[in-house]
Design a protein around this motif. Sequence first.
Motif, mmCIF file in Angstrom:
data_model
loop_
_atom_site.group_PDB
_atom_site.id
_atom_site.type_symbol
_atom_site.label_atom_id
_atom_site.label_comp_id
_atom_site.label_asym_id
_atom_site.label_seq_id
_atom_site.Cartn_x
_atom_site.Cartn_y
_atom_site.Cartn_z
ATOM 1 N N LYS A 3 12.073 2.128 11.995
ATOM 2 C CA LYS A 3 13.108 1.829 10.999
ATOM 3 C C LYS A 3 12.630 2.110 9.585
ATOM 4 C CE LYS A 3 15.661 -1.618 13.606
ATOM 5 N NZ LYS A 3 16.076 -3.013 13.678
ATOM 6 N N GLU A 4 11.343 1.994 9.361
ATOM 7 C CA GLU A 4 10.783 2.234 8.039
ATOM 8 C C GLU A 4 10.604 3.734 7.832
ATOM 9 O OE1 GLU A 4 7.096 0.157 7.983
ATOM 10 O OE2 GLU A 4 8.026 -1.801 8.302
ATOM 11 N N PRO A 5 10.776 4.228 6.579
ATOM 12 C CA PRO A 5 10.555 5.659 6.343
ATOM 13 C C PRO A 5 9.079 6.014 6.510
ATOM 14 C CG PRO A 5 11.110 4.519 4.290
ATOM 15 C CD PRO A 5 11.204 3.509 5.402
ATOM 16 N N SER A 6 8.841 7.218 6.998
ATOM 17 C CA SER A 6 7.462 7.687 7.181
ATOM 18 C C SER A 6 6.857 8.027 5.828
ATOM 19 C CB SER A 6 7.437 8.917 8.093
ATOM 20 O OG SER A 6 7.997 10.019 7.403
ATOM 21 N N GLU A 7 5.556 8.253 5.814
ATOM 22 C CA GLU A 7 4.859 8.608 4.579
ATOM 23 C C GLU A 7 5.418 9.914 3.995
ATOM 24 O OE1 GLU A 7 2.488 8.410 1.348
ATOM 25 O OE2 GLU A 7 2.803 6.835 2.822
ATOM 26 N N THR A 8 5.689 10.875 4.846
ATOM 27 C CA THR A 8 6.240 12.155 4.400
ATOM 28 C C THR A 8 7.619 11.961 3.788
ATOM 29 O OG1 THR A 8 5.037 13.222 6.201
ATOM 30 C CG2 THR A 8 6.761 14.513 5.128
ATOM 31 N N GLN A 9 8.437 11.119 4.411
ATOM 32 C CA GLN A 9 9.770 10.857 3.871
ATOM 33 C C GLN A 9 9.681 10.167 2.512
ATOM 34 O OE1 GLN A 9 11.214 8.697 7.285
ATOM 35 N NE2 GLN A 9 12.525 10.414 7.922
ATOM 36 N N ARG A 10 8.720 9.216 2.358
ATOM 37 C CA ARG A 10 8.541 8.547 1.062
ATOM 38 C C ARG A 10 8.104 9.550 -0.009
ATOM 39 N NH1 ARG A 10 6.783 4.022 4.151
ATOM 40 N NH2 ARG A 10 4.654 4.799 4.213
ATOM 41 N N GLN A 11 7.191 10.456 0.326
ATOM 42 C CA GLN A 11 6.728 11.449 -0.641
ATOM 43 C C GLN A 11 7.876 12.364 -1.061
ATOM 44 O OE1 GLN A 11 3.526 13.462 1.305
ATOM 45 N NE2 GLN A 11 2.018 11.845 0.910
ATOM 46 N N PHE A 12 8.704 12.776 -0.100
ATOM 47 C CA PHE A 12 9.838 13.631 -0.426
ATOM 48 C C PHE A 12 10.824 12.904 -1.337
ATOM 49 C CE2 PHE A 12 14.149 15.125 0.392
ATOM 50 C CZ PHE A 12 14.012 16.449 0.013
ATOM 51 N N ALA A 13 11.084 11.620 -1.061
ATOM 52 C CA ALA A 13 12.018 10.850 -1.890
ATOM 53 C C ALA A 13 11.486 10.728 -3.315
ATOM 54 C CB ALA A 13 12.257 9.477 -1.270
#
Length: 162
Positions: free
Chosen positions: A25-35
């Motif tokens: 459910k939590e965003p992955s590290e890659t998704q956080r970096q992209f955001a």
Amino acid sequence: MTRAGRGDEVEEDISVFHRIRRRAKEPSETQRQFADLHARLQDQVPPGLEVPTAEPKPSEPAALVGDFLPPELRVPSHDQVDGKMMPWKQPLVLDGELAACTECGAYRDWLILSTRGEIWLRCRAGHEQQETRLNTAWYNRNSGPADATHATFEDCLRHLGH
């Protein structure tokens, strides 16, 4: 193994399952970096977009090249041709009736002519009659590719053996 031991394994499996679901459910590290990158670049303009474009420099005219095909290989366009003609050896049945020459009664070995939006039948004896039950769409569906072009009607008749 006892029932109590089995229960502990089940509880452990369930807790692992819950941890996996929570992580999913939590965003992955890659998704956080992209955001983060997306938020930083949101209001920026790519370089060069606001710079006015330079006037294009006049280039040298392209060298003139002759036509692609030599004259002997060019096919005339439909507006340069007075008509088209094809042989029709078998009997011609139109609307359930056998087409026959009105003068000599011939019913096979036709030349079918398409000219100015009209279809004409020509029998072996040279009699011609307009056939209103046929149109250029029928002619185009039933004719093959042209194998030759001719300067005169008589040359075409000779070419087709009439």
